[in-house]
Design a protein around this motif. Sequence first.
Motif, PDB file in Angstrom:
ATOM      1  N   GLY A 132       0.816  -1.211   0.000  1.00  0.00           N
ATOM      2  CA  GLY A 132       0.000   0.000   0.000  1.00  0.00           C
ATOM      3  C   GLY A 132       0.851   1.263   0.000  1.00  0.00           C
ATOM      4  O   GLY A 132       0.502   2.265  -0.641  1.00  0.00           O
ATOM      5  N   TRP A 133       1.980   1.218   0.707  1.00  0.00           N
ATOM      6  CA  TRP A 133       2.881   2.369   0.712  1.00  0.00           C
ATOM      7  C   TRP A 133       3.446   2.625  -0.682  1.00  0.00           C
ATOM      8  O   TRP A 133       3.580   3.773  -1.107  1.00  0.00           O
ATOM      9  N   ALA A 134       3.770   1.552  -1.386  1.00  0.00           N
ATOM     10  CA  ALA A 134       4.308   1.701  -2.744  1.00  0.00           C
ATOM     11  C   ALA A 134       3.262   2.307  -3.674  1.00  0.00           C
ATOM     12  O   ALA A 134       3.558   3.198  -4.483  1.00  0.00           O
ATOM     13  N   VAL A 135       2.015   1.828  -3.555  1.00  0.00           N
ATOM     14  CA  VAL A 135       0.934   2.366  -4.387  1.00  0.00           C
ATOM     15  C   VAL A 135       0.706   3.845  -4.072  1.00  0.00           C
ATOM     16  O   VAL A 135       0.557   4.681  -4.978  1.00  0.00           O
ATOM     17  N   ALA A 136       0.691   4.180  -2.785  1.00  0.00           N
ATOM     18  CA  ALA A 136       0.458   5.573  -2.382  1.00  0.00           C
ATOM     19  C   ALA A 136       1.570   6.481  -2.884  1.00  0.00           C
ATOM     20  O   ALA A 136       1.314   7.607  -3.337  1.00  0.00           O
ATOM     21  N   PHE A 161       0.074  11.525  -9.549  1.00  0.00           N
ATOM     22  CA  PHE A 161      -1.215  12.225  -9.618  1.00  0.00           C
ATOM     23  C   PHE A 161      -1.265  13.463  -8.717  1.00  0.00           C
ATOM     24  O   PHE A 161      -1.555  14.562  -9.185  1.00  0.00           O
ATOM     25  N   SER A 162      -0.995  13.289  -7.429  1.00  0.00           N
ATOM     26  CA  SER A 162      -1.184  14.399  -6.486  1.00  0.00           C
ATOM     27  C   SER A 162      -0.299  15.590  -6.812  1.00  0.00           C
ATOM     28  O   SER A 162      -0.767  16.740  -6.828  1.00  0.00           O
ATOM     29  N   GLU A 163       0.981  15.329  -7.068  1.00  0.00           N
ATOM     30  CA  GLU A 163       1.887  16.442  -7.358  1.00  0.00           C
ATOM     31  C   GLU A 163       1.488  17.182  -8.643  1.00  0.00           C
ATOM     32  O   GLU A 163       1.363  18.417  -8.629  1.00  0.00           O
ATOM     33  N   GLY A 200      -5.829  12.842  -0.369  1.00  0.00           N
ATOM     34  CA  GLY A 200      -6.644  11.632  -0.274  1.00  0.00           C
ATOM     35  C   GLY A 200      -6.494  10.668  -1.429  1.00  0.00           C
ATOM     36  O   GLY A 200      -6.750   9.465  -1.267  1.00  0.00           O
ATOM     37  N   ALA A 201      -6.069  11.149  -2.603  1.00  0.00           N
ATOM     38  CA  ALA A 201      -5.981  10.272  -3.774  1.00  0.00           C
ATOM     39  C   ALA A 201      -5.048   9.080  -3.553  1.00  0.00           C
ATOM     40  O   ALA A 201      -5.415   7.937  -3.880  1.00  0.00           O
TER      41      ALA A 201
END
Length: 484
Positions: free
Chosen positions: A110-114, A121-123, A173-174
């Motif tokens: 999950g950390w890798a996906v985030a 995406f977020s940046e 949140g993404a």
Amino acid sequence: MQYVLFGALVWKVVQEWREQGGLPLGSWWLHLLVLFAVRGLTYQFWFTYGNMLFFTRRRRVVADGVDFRQIDAEWDWDNFLLLQTLIGATVVNSPLLPGLRQLCLWDPRGWAVALLLHVGFSEPAFYLAHRALHRAPLFARYHAAHHSSGVTQPLTAGFGTPLESLLLTLAMGAPLAGAFLVGHGSLGLVYGHAFVFDYLRAMGYSNVEIVSPRVFDAFPPLRYILYTPSYLSLHHRERRGNFCLFMPALDAAFGTLDGRSWALQRAAYDGAAGGGALGTPEFVFLAHVVDIMSSMHVPFVLRSLSSIPFANHFILLPFWPVAFAFMLLMWCCSKTFVVSFYYLRGHLHQTWSVPRYGFQYFLPAAKKGINHQIELAILRADRMGVKVLSLAALNKNEALNGGGTMFVNKHPDLRVRVVHGNTLTAAVILKEVPSNVREVFLTGATSKLGRAIALYLCRKKIRVLVRLSRRIPAENERIAAIPP
């Protein structure tokens, strides 16, 4: 009053507590409330550190202080935390993310996906949205208020319009939503991602450099991975570059990177010219701590208390033992420190505090130590080139050091003028006396202030007539002893 919105979440936790017969550690409602507290403390700790001038005065990016207009504007800075918590409660209570039902403590996938979603995406999403907010008419309507704060503070990070808060919620949140959608979300990821996100936001707005430029010199790519308070400060003040969230790589790629960012970062960290390091003050007000409750009202603890008139608040009672422990620590191994500063007509004034509390001035055994602290502060001010140092409150007690005369007599070559409120008041009164006056009738001459004025006038060959009091014969003798 806005915290009443959490009433429903608190009620959910209470219900689950009663049903399970213990603290519902698997309840998302409980974790949302804990997250809100942890996130708020993250910004508060950065605010405290950034305003501890005895640690940070040499590494500030902008030298100016925060005015009350900015404090009033940012008063409800944590509204974005409330909004994001309520959005989180809505998501938890919906079928959008089925992975939330299975509460896993840790999943490295999950950390890798985030991380991938944050970078991919977020940046970019934040960068594009931020650039759009700086164009008319969006800037005036939705972003100008945020830039109205003259000096960035960690609490400034939360000051903005609801649209800005929603964009920030999307960026934050993404990555979490993506990790849970692919089935690799975890409770540790939620806490860890929220903490890192808030930590970096608060650091960027802290107005204090903490990362040495030598680190960036040793690993140059880090300049494009991690922004700095100097980087964000340039954007906040000039509004024409440095739009990234945390990674300046996007600014470099799209040509919006301010080339002065790294030079400013180096100057701020090293306390060199061009940074915001506080220089030598011209005036120092040497105070002391009044009592334990007032010690919790200093500017680097809670802005909501330090920016209003002093009053005892019940909310501070649980922290009284902590403040008491700090009092003992200061008594044992502390020295005079900088509390606050302000600029008056371009001149830097600072307030220093002797690490002693009011009651200690009445302990005979503490007298020597207090005078030693005051003497060290005077000598330090003299070495720095301070012009005037004013003894405040009990630091000028006649029984303690003769109103400061003990230090002046002990160090006759002092360049700094050691004064206190009475001497300054006397100076103001004497300045009002016309130069052609040859005779003065003085009332109140039996007071310390009146005696000082009378003595000075006599030295200037001005005849002084005083009205003596029959009730204070000792003072009459002191006045009578003034040479004609």
